[in-house]
Design an enzyme around this catalytic site. Structure first.
Site, mmCIF file in Angstrom:
data_model
loop_
_atom_site.group_PDB
_atom_site.id
_atom_site.type_symbol
_atom_site.label_atom_id
_atom_site.label_comp_id
_atom_site.label_asym_id
_atom_site.label_seq_id
_atom_site.Cartn_x
_atom_site.Cartn_y
_atom_site.Cartn_z
ATOM 1 N N HIS A 17 8.985 8.853 8.362
ATOM 2 C CA HIS A 17 9.322 9.644 7.729
ATOM 3 C C HIS A 17 8.320 10.480 7.386
ATOM 4 O O HIS A 17 9.094 11.405 7.673
ATOM 5 C CB HIS A 17 8.631 8.041 6.342
ATOM 6 C CG HIS A 17 8.764 8.799 5.048
ATOM 7 N ND1 HIS A 17 7.935 8.504 4.334
ATOM 8 C CD2 HIS A 17 10.124 9.623 4.464
ATOM 9 C CE1 HIS A 17 8.409 8.911 2.610
ATOM 10 N NE2 HIS A 17 9.919 9.800 2.792
ATOM 11 N N CYS B 170 1.375 5.601 3.928
ATOM 12 C CA CYS B 170 2.047 6.229 2.473
ATOM 13 C C CYS B 170 2.713 6.412 1.333
ATOM 14 O O CYS B 170 3.034 6.292 0.812
ATOM 15 C CB CYS B 170 2.251 7.788 3.818
ATOM 16 S SG CYS B 170 0.993 7.981 4.969
ATOM 17 N N HIS B 171 3.841 6.142 2.771
ATOM 18 C CA HIS B 171 4.793 5.905 1.335
ATOM 19 C C HIS B 171 5.654 4.179 1.181
ATOM 20 O O HIS B 171 6.965 4.707 1.168
ATOM 21 C CB HIS B 171 6.323 6.976 1.687
ATOM 22 C CG HIS B 171 5.992 7.991 1.765
ATOM 23 N ND1 HIS B 171 4.817 8.877 2.626
ATOM 24 C CD2 HIS B 171 5.438 9.239 0.513
ATOM 25 C CE1 HIS B 171 4.480 10.020 1.922
ATOM 26 N NE2 HIS B 171 4.109 10.458 0.806
ATOM 27 N N GLY B 172 4.882 3.177 1.775
ATOM 28 C CA GLY B 172 5.625 1.750 2.133
ATOM 29 C C GLY B 172 7.033 1.373 3.180
ATOM 30 O O GLY B 172 7.321 1.190 1.938
ATOM 31 N N PRO C 86 11.107 4.029 2.896
ATOM 32 C CA PRO C 86 11.801 5.813 3.093
ATOM 33 C C PRO C 86 12.122 5.891 4.122
ATOM 34 O O PRO C 86 12.699 6.670 4.699
ATOM 35 C CB PRO C 86 10.872 6.351 2.048
ATOM 36 C CG PRO C 86 9.316 5.917 2.238
ATOM 37 C CD PRO C 86 10.083 3.799 2.455
#
Lengths: 408, 252, 212
Positions: free
Chosen positions: C152, C176-178, C191
């Site tokens: 990502h 960070c963003h799962g 993501p």
């Protein structure tokens, strides 16, 4: 509010759009397009343009070198050699930068010689001369700082010798020296601050150059005849006439500097700087860079430490007051039959001082240095202020245009 | 007038270092090196022979710690050959997972292995003198390759009026004419595989070429690019000159 | 062709076109200004051509001057030479992972358990955002070797230590963003667009692996 239409100065609407918001287009047009140059200006008037190019090339190559260089006493020498070996085109960038510095000074000296010979420093261009000498002064400082960065033997010992000059100041000298070095000897703290200053000073030079150029453009350039422009017939537009001349000068300059960069890149360097710095061993022949050598010769001509230093700084300081030393109304030396030769002798003398500065200070060299110092100050402080009282000058032409009419 | 003066000034400035280098001392015996001149190139076979001389003679005392084994690719060795050459040396690496330093064979990405652990050990083994690093030796001596070559074959019996220091040898090219290095090269010191005769002079020549390459590996590329750049300036200059002439024809 | 070269070529072409157009326009202006004086039209066109060529050559020269500077910013030779890392894997137990550095990036080496392997093999390719077979991602079934960088935005996912959060698929989880990765390092949820990269590597023997 009134719906006012933007004035249409240019055909191109994009240029108009910018011009209305920031009148930079008309500024450029005025200063670099239609700017009137005396049409008798010879190729010596191209050296200003060459200097601008030098400065820009030095800043660009310097920024790139800074990307690969490590300012640490243990790594500076190695990272410099890494630039030469492992970074693609690193050798080219470094040689451009190191030889560029030398050529920068060659060009600056010619620019200054031109100014002195043709009287460009006289009314109304005194401030120009002051700014110019100031630039020259920062250039010397920058060059010295840069010379220490590769951390070879010459770098280290040049830094040691030059910073020790300050220790001659009575009472506070030692303190100032230690403050400058950030250490008791030249060390890592010194290298780091020298790097920081070497990076920032060129931008100071760039700013002062801006003022220098702006000031020239107020009253226009001087010319070999040393008479002011009187009618439009005396001038040509900068663009394209001077630009093409400057570009031709740049091509010749390019051939010379390329010959050195590619075929003799270390001709103007000291071999000892390829030996890593060693605080325990001073090289047998320690010499300054050639462009600082005249002042080094002046320093060594005096047997007293403080006296030598005072005289050396006086040699630079005296340059600042030249516009007020020369009281002759005639600008160009071409019309001063006697002073012309004394002036040329002054240049030769400066060059001899430089040569002597790179030789051991003994015997004939010491004698030459002392004679050189006497003439250096004698010319500027005695001959220059009083010469015009004894000299009969050649009659000046009425206007620049007239010179051309006569030729025909 | 001023114009002529400026040209003389420029020429002398550029040459002044050359004058400085050559005055007073005896003249070096100049060799016709293949890397001299505008189109100079390296003789790769000579560099390879020089490497052998370095490995078998010089490397006993002199380090070359700016050179990597991978650099040998420049002088015609293949990647495999370099791996073999490198693996003959041991380097100290670590610390490993147990926190200890360990020895391993050198890899192409390693620098040339130093003969001594540090400068102190080097001095101790050499009578107090420090054998200089040879990586940039040709750039760090006045006279460059010619000086190194002359020094290597410049050993003579000392004249009667010279008293040598202890452990010192007479060499007229050295500063002070005394050198701590004993005669390094004799006829047959190193055996060549390619059948070149291994006289002391030939060995000195080859190792000098090798050291020149080590000091200036970019030399060939530099000279080739230089010719192109100067050609560009000449061509551009001609065009500018023609443009200038046409433009200025209307003036005067 | 690598990206910087492509960018440079395109830039060069644009600079050339731009300079040529500008010089034509500007010179048109100069020539028309001089028209009052000039008598011979023939000479005008020749002059025009000469000047435009001069400017173009100069522009090409200045553009080429920048080339060495741009090129110098690529990784230097000493950086390129350090492109391989040798790892001793004899001390890794089943289910354990180690992290080593390769080109400055973390590389995950995990000795997968039987369950891990089965899980990785049984995942339905049609359910995957970036379908790839487990057998294409490993050389020996036991050993999974990945560049431990989330695809990502470049964070390092957690899941190397036994106590770490491993995400919904028992592989790795990027804090960070799962993003959730499975036991083959494939993206399953979140993501990140692609599976974690497999670096080039080979087994020198049973106990050593050479990455790069």
């Amino acid at each position: 509010m009134q719906d006012k239409k933007e004035p249409k100065k240019y055909k191109n609407s994009f240029l108009n759009w910018i011009e209305y918001r920031l009148p930079i287009i008309s500024y450029l047009e005025k200063e670099y397009g239609d700017y009137p140059m005396p049409k008798n200006a010879n190729y010596f008037w191209s050296f200003g343009a060459l200097l601008t190019i030098c400065l820009v090339v030095m800043i660009i190559s310097g920024i790139f070198l800074a990307m690969y260089y490590t300012p640490h006493v243990d790594m500076a020498f190695e990272s410099t050699e890494r630039i030469m070996r492992d970074v693609s085109f690193g050798w080219l960038i470094r040689y451009i930068h190191s030889n560029g510095a030398s050529f920068f000074f060659i060009v600056v000296y010619i620019h200054m010689i031109r100014s002195l010979y043709y009287g460009s420093f006289k009314y109304p261009r005194e401030l120009n001369w002051l700014l110019g000498v100031f630039i020259y002064f920062i250039m010397m400082a920058t060059a010295f700082l840069g010379y220490t960065l590769p951390w070879g033997q010459m770098s280290y010992w040049a830094a040691t010798v030059i910073t020790n000059l300050f220790s001659a100041i009575p009472f506070v000298g030692e303190g100032i020296k230690t403050w400058l070095l950030g250490d008791y000897t030249v060390g890592n703290a010194t290298l780091n601050r020298f790097f920081a200053l070497h990076y920032v000073l060129p931008f100071v030079i760039f700013g002062v150059v801006g003022l220098h150029v702006a000031a020239v453009h107020v009253h226009g350039s001087n010319n070999p005849a040393g008479i002011e422009v009187k009618e439009p017939e005396d001038t040509v537009k900068f663009y394209p006439y001077m630009l093409v001349k400057d570009t031709l000068a740049f091509c010749v300059f390019g051939i010379i500097i390329s010959a050195v960069i590619f075929f003799g890149p270390n001709l103007m360097a000291e071999v000892d700087n390829y030996i890593p710095a060693d605080p325990m061993v001073t090289p047998a022949h320690i010499v300054p860079n050639w462009y600082l050598a005249p002042f080094y010769a002046i320093l060594r001509a005096v047997p007293d430490k403080l006296g030598g230093i005072v005289l050396m700084f006086a040699a630079i300081a005296v340059l600042f007051i030249i516009p007020w030393l020369d009281n002759s109304k005639i600008k160009s030396c071409s019309f001063r039959p006697l002073y012309k030769w004394l002036m040329i002798l002054f240049f030769v003398n400066f060059f001899i001082l430089g040569y002597v500065g790179m030789k051991p200070a003994t015997g004939i060299y010491l004698l030459l240095a002392r004679l050189g110092v006497i003439y250096y100050f004698g010319f500027l402080l005695v001959i220059t202020p009083f010469m015009h009282r004894f000299e009969k000058n050649i009659i000046l032409p009425n206007s620049i245009h007239e010179i051309y009419k006569k030729k025909k | 007038m001023l114009r002529k003066f400026a040209i003389i000034f420029l020429v002398i400035t550029i040459n002044s270092n050359l004058f400085a280098a050559e005055s007073s001392k005896e003249k070096l015996i100049k060799q016709d090196w293949s890397f001299n001149g505008i189109t100079g190139t390296y003789d790769k076979a000579a560099i390879q022979r020089g490497l052998k001389v370095y490995q078998e003679v010089c490397a006993g005392c002199h380090s070359m710690n700016l050179i990597y084994y991978r650099d040998l690719e420049d002088i015609g060795f293949s990647k495999e050959q370099i791996k073999v050459i490198a693996s003959e040396y041991t380097v100290l690496d670590g610390p490993n997972d147990e926190g200890e330093m360990f020895e391993r064979p050198a890899r192409p990405a390693d620098k040339f292995v130093d003969p001594y652990m540090n400068a102190q050990e080097a001095r101790l083994s050499n009578n107090g003198s420090y054998p200089p690093d040879l990586s940039v030796i040709n750039k760090s001596r006045k006279g460059g390759a010619d000086y190194i070559y002359n020094l290597l074959i410049g050993y003579e019996e000392p004249p009667a009026d010279i008293v040598l220091g202890e452990g010192m040898y007479y060499n007229k090219w050295m500063d002070g004419k005394q050198i701590a290095m004993p005669t390094p090269l004799y006829d047959g010191s190193v055996d060549y595989e390619d059948g070149t005769e291994n006289t002391a002079i030939q060995l000195a020549k080859d190792v000098t070429v090798f050291l020149q390459w080590a000091a200036e590996p970019e030399l060939e590329e530099r000279k080739r690019l230089g010719v192109k750049v100067i050609l560009f300036f000449i061509i551009f200059g001609i065009f500018v000159f023609l443009s200038k002439r046409r433009l200025w024809k209307q003036i005067h | 062709m690598t990206t910087p070269y492509l960018v440079l070529t395109v830039t060069l072409i644009f600079i050339f076109l731009f300079i040529y157009m500008v010089s034509t326009v500007v010179w048109g202006k100069v020539v028309s200004a001089n028209d009052k004086k000039a008598e011979l039209n023939k000479e005008e066109t020749r002059r025009d051509f000469l000047h435009v060529s001069t400017i173009t050559i100069g522009a090409i020269g200045s553009a080429t001057f920048m080339w060495p500077f741009i090129k110098s910013m690529n990784p230097a030779e000493d950086t390129l030479a350090l492109g391989t890392t040798e790892v001793d894997i004899s001390n890794i137990d089943e289910g354990q992972s180690i992290t080593v550095t390769w080109r400055g990036k973390p590389v995950f080496i995990r000795k997968r358990s039987k369950e891990d392997i089965a899980e990785a093999k049984n995942a339905k390719l049609s359910n995957l955002p970036d379908p790839e077979k487990d057998s294409d991602r490993v050389k020996k079934e036991d050993w999974l070797i990945l560049v431990g960088v989330c695809t990502h935005l470049g964070c390092v996912p957690s899941g190397q230590k036994v106590s770490d959060k491993k995400g919904d698929f028992n592989g790795w989880y990027c804090p960070c963003h799962g993003s959730h990765y499975d036991t083959s390092g494939r993206i399953r949820k979140g993501p990140a667009p692609d599976n974690m990269e497999v670096p080039p590597y080979k087994f020198l023997n049973d106990n050593t692996v050479l990455i790069g």
